[in-house]
Write a protein that holds these residues in place. Structure first.
Motif, PDB file in Angstrom:
ATOM      1  N   SER A  13       0.830  -1.196   0.000  1.00 49.82           N
ATOM      2  CA  SER A  13       0.000   0.000   0.000  1.00 49.82           C
ATOM      3  C   SER A  13       0.869   1.253   0.000  1.00 49.82           C
ATOM      4  O   SER A  13       2.043   1.210   0.407  1.00 49.82           O
ATOM      5  CB  SER A  13      -0.902   0.012   1.237  1.00 49.82           C
ATOM      6  N   PRO A  14       0.326   2.399  -0.428  1.00 53.03           N
ATOM      7  CA  PRO A  14       1.094   3.649  -0.377  1.00 53.03           C
ATOM      8  C   PRO A  14       1.541   3.984   1.042  1.00 53.03           C
ATOM      9  O   PRO A  14       2.604   4.559   1.244  1.00 53.03           O
ATOM     10  CB  PRO A  14       0.101   4.693  -0.908  1.00 53.03           C
ATOM     11  N   ASN A  15       0.718   3.628   2.029  1.00 56.24           N
ATOM     12  CA  ASN A  15       1.080   3.897   3.416  1.00 56.24           C
ATOM     13  C   ASN A  15       2.318   3.092   3.810  1.00 56.24           C
ATOM     14  O   ASN A  15       3.235   3.602   4.465  1.00 56.24           O
ATOM     15  CB  ASN A  15      -0.086   3.559   4.330  1.00 56.24           C
ATOM     16  N   THR A  16       2.373   1.815   3.415  1.00 62.03           N
ATOM     17  CA  THR A  16       3.543   0.986   3.694  1.00 62.03           C
ATOM     18  C   THR A  16       4.780   1.558   3.014  1.00 62.03           C
ATOM     19  O   THR A  16       5.858   1.639   3.608  1.00 62.03           O
ATOM     20  CB  THR A  16       3.300  -0.454   3.209  1.00 62.03           C
ATOM     21  N   GLU A  17       4.620   1.974   1.772  1.00 68.23           N
ATOM     22  CA  GLU A  17       5.742   2.561   1.033  1.00 68.23           C
ATOM     23  C   GLU A  17       6.243   3.831   1.710  1.00 68.23           C
ATOM     24  O   GLU A  17       7.458   4.047   1.847  1.00 68.23           O
ATOM     25  CB  GLU A  17       5.295   2.870  -0.397  1.00 68.23           C
ATOM     26  N   ARG A  18       5.313   4.655   2.183  1.00 66.82           N
ATOM     27  CA  ARG A  18       5.707   5.907   2.851  1.00 66.82           C
ATOM     28  C   ARG A  18       6.461   5.623   4.146  1.00 66.82           C
ATOM     29  O   ARG A  18       7.488   6.243   4.439  1.00 66.82           O
ATOM     30  CB  ARG A  18       4.451   6.739   3.142  1.00 66.82           C
ATOM     31  N   VAL A  19       5.958   4.667   4.933  1.00 68.43           N
ATOM     32  CA  VAL A  19       6.595   4.336   6.211  1.00 68.43           C
ATOM     33  C   VAL A  19       7.999   3.783   5.982  1.00 68.43           C
ATOM     34  O   VAL A  19       8.964   4.186   6.651  1.00 68.43           O
ATOM     35  CB  VAL A  19       5.727   3.340   7.000  1.00 68.43           C
ATOM     36  N   TYR A  20       8.139   2.871   5.027  1.00 67.27           N
ATOM     37  CA  TYR A  20       9.449   2.281   4.753  1.00 67.27           C
ATOM     38  C   TYR A  20      10.414   3.330   4.208  1.00 67.27           C
ATOM     39  O   TYR A  20      11.617   3.298   4.524  1.00 67.27           O
ATOM     40  CB  TYR A  20       9.313   1.115   3.776  1.00 67.27           C
ATOM     41  N   ALA A  21       9.925   4.250   3.409  1.00 66.01           N
ATOM     42  CA  ALA A  21      10.789   5.312   2.891  1.00 66.01           C
ATOM     43  C   ALA A  21      11.353   6.150   4.031  1.00 66.01           C
ATOM     44  O   ALA A  21      12.541   6.511   4.028  1.00 66.01           O
ATOM     45  CB  ALA A  21      10.011   6.193   1.918  1.00 66.01           C
ATOM     46  N   GLY A  22      10.509   6.450   5.016  1.00 67.51           N
ATOM     47  CA  GLY A  22      10.973   7.222   6.169  1.00 67.51           C
ATOM     48  C   GLY A  22      12.010   6.464   6.976  1.00 67.51           C
ATOM     49  O   GLY A  22      12.997   7.055   7.465  1.00 67.51           O
ATOM     50  N   ARG A  23      11.828   5.160   7.133  1.00 63.85           N
ATOM     51  CA  ARG A  23      12.783   4.361   7.915  1.00 63.85           C
ATOM     52  C   ARG A  23      14.129   4.237   7.200  1.00 63.85           C
ATOM     53  O   ARG A  23      15.182   4.309   7.838  1.00 63.85           O
ATOM     54  CB  ARG A  23      12.182   2.982   8.191  1.00 63.85           C
ATOM     55  N   ILE A  24      14.087   4.062   5.893  1.00 65.06           N
ATOM     56  CA  ILE A  24      15.338   3.979   5.149  1.00 65.06           C
ATOM     57  C   ILE A  24      16.050   5.336   5.154  1.00 65.06           C
ATOM     58  O   ILE A  24      17.288   5.404   5.228  1.00 65.06           O
ATOM     59  CB  ILE A  24      15.086   3.504   3.702  1.00 65.06           C
TER      60      ILE A  24
END
Length: 349
Positions: A13-24
């Motif tokens: 989901s876009p939410n998962t992508e956003r969260v992972y982008a922030g963590r990376i």
């Protein structure tokens, strides 16, 4: 970034992508600050990252006013998990050496077997690989809301659309992505839906996985399911349709949840739109309000009322019964009732 593109290719989901982008981004910024090569941070670098992540110290107060913020150990673990996955992805593409990925896990002997886990003959599979950089924490389980809190949330919501959304999540246990991905054709709210080619009796909604929703809302499960709804929820949907009909731009949208109060009018509601609405509601009610809490509340209420676990699993759309383990909350009243029941047995002749 290739890693984020891989998440998109996996239908995350876009939410998962956003969260992972922030963590990376946290990891890459840490490497930049410590002058580490991100592909070869080394054992000491990864250990320093883990300690840097939790707690988030008062250094944040120099950037923004207000009291210092703290990052929980569970959040730090989630960041380390994302970093490990990112580095393994880099190794698969030849950017990260095996010496780095070899640091990410270590052998661990299982003391207690997870439910349904087969250790094999002579316990050969009792030794597993576990994350090497992970804080030990007590799992608190999922947060839920009381019936009174949910009723207050609905009462304090001024818009018919938002009242319907909150009640839908609370009554059906849908994930927020499943709700935002609903199409109007999925809403079978008459006593009979035979005219729509559906033989299921009674009002219900169909939860279907689609990869082309304009808001990129995604159903997690790859299997469609049907969830019954109540007459009260149908009435709230009718109120929402009356509110929606006053916005001409919404007439042609096939999505159930659309923007009615800000541009683009008639466009499908997105995750950020929904988060903003729940954040406002949290400030009004004075307690945490998140969409997933309503899903947990529905599951807890069903289990507490004695609904069969297989039925609850089907309603929630879980593929594995192990996913049900976190939903059952024992409250103080139940604990006291259990003790008093034992005491009453002692009094019997």
């Amino acid at each position: 970034m290739a890693y984020l593109a891989s998440l998109r290719a996996r239908d995350c989901s876009p939410n998962t992508e956003r969260v992972y982008a922030g963590r990376i981004a946290l990891y890459l910024n840490f490497c930049l600050m410590r002058r580490l090569e991100w592909t070869t941070p080394g054992f000491l670098g990864l250990a320093a990252l883990q300690q840097w992540l939790a707690p988030l110290s008062s250094r944040s107060s120099t950037v923004r006013p207000g009291p210092p913020r703290f990052r929980s150990r569970s959040t730090a673990n989630a960041v380390m998990t994302a970093v490990a996955e990112f580095l393994r992805f880099g190794h698969a593409h030849g950017w990260v050496p095996a010496s780095t990925t070899g640091l990410l896990s270590q052998p661990k002997l299982l003391r207690f077997n997870p439910p349904g886990y087969d250790t094999g003959e002579s316990d050969r599979r009792r030794e597993v690989l576990a994350a090497a950089f992970r804080f030990r924490i007590n799992e608190p389980g999922y947060e839920d809301l009381s019936d009174e809190q949910i009723r207050r949330m609905i009462a304090l919501t001024a818009r018919a659309r938002d009242r319907f959304l909150i009640t839908l999540l609370a009554c059906t246990g849908l994930r927020i992505g499943e709700a935002l991905g609903l199409h109007r054709a999925d809403m079978h709210l008459l006593a009979s839906s035979r005219a729509a080619g559906c033989g299921i009796e009674g009002p219900h909604v169909h939860v279907r996985r689609r990869t082309d929703n304009p808001n990129r809302a995604l159903v997690k499960s790859r299997f469609s399911r049907m969830v019954p709804v109540t007459a009260d929820l149908v009435a709230l949907y009718t109120d929402y349709q009356y509110e929606r009909d006053r916005v001409a731009q919404a007439a042609d949208s096939e999505m159930v949840f659309v923007n009615l109060f800000r541009p683009p009018l008639g466009g499908a509601m997105t995750y950020p739109n929904t988060k903003e609405m729940f954040d406002r509601l949290a400030r009004t009610t004075g307690h945490a309000c998140r969409p997933h809490m309503l899903r947990h509340s529905a599951a807890t209420r069903w289990l507490r009322d004695g609904i069969d676990r297989d039925v609850v699993q089907r309603l929630l759309g879980h593929a594995s019964p192990l996913s049900m383990e976190h939903y059952r909350h024992v409250n103080d009243a139940e604990a006291r009732a259990a003790v008093e029941h034992v005491e009453s047995l002692k009094e019997r002749p």
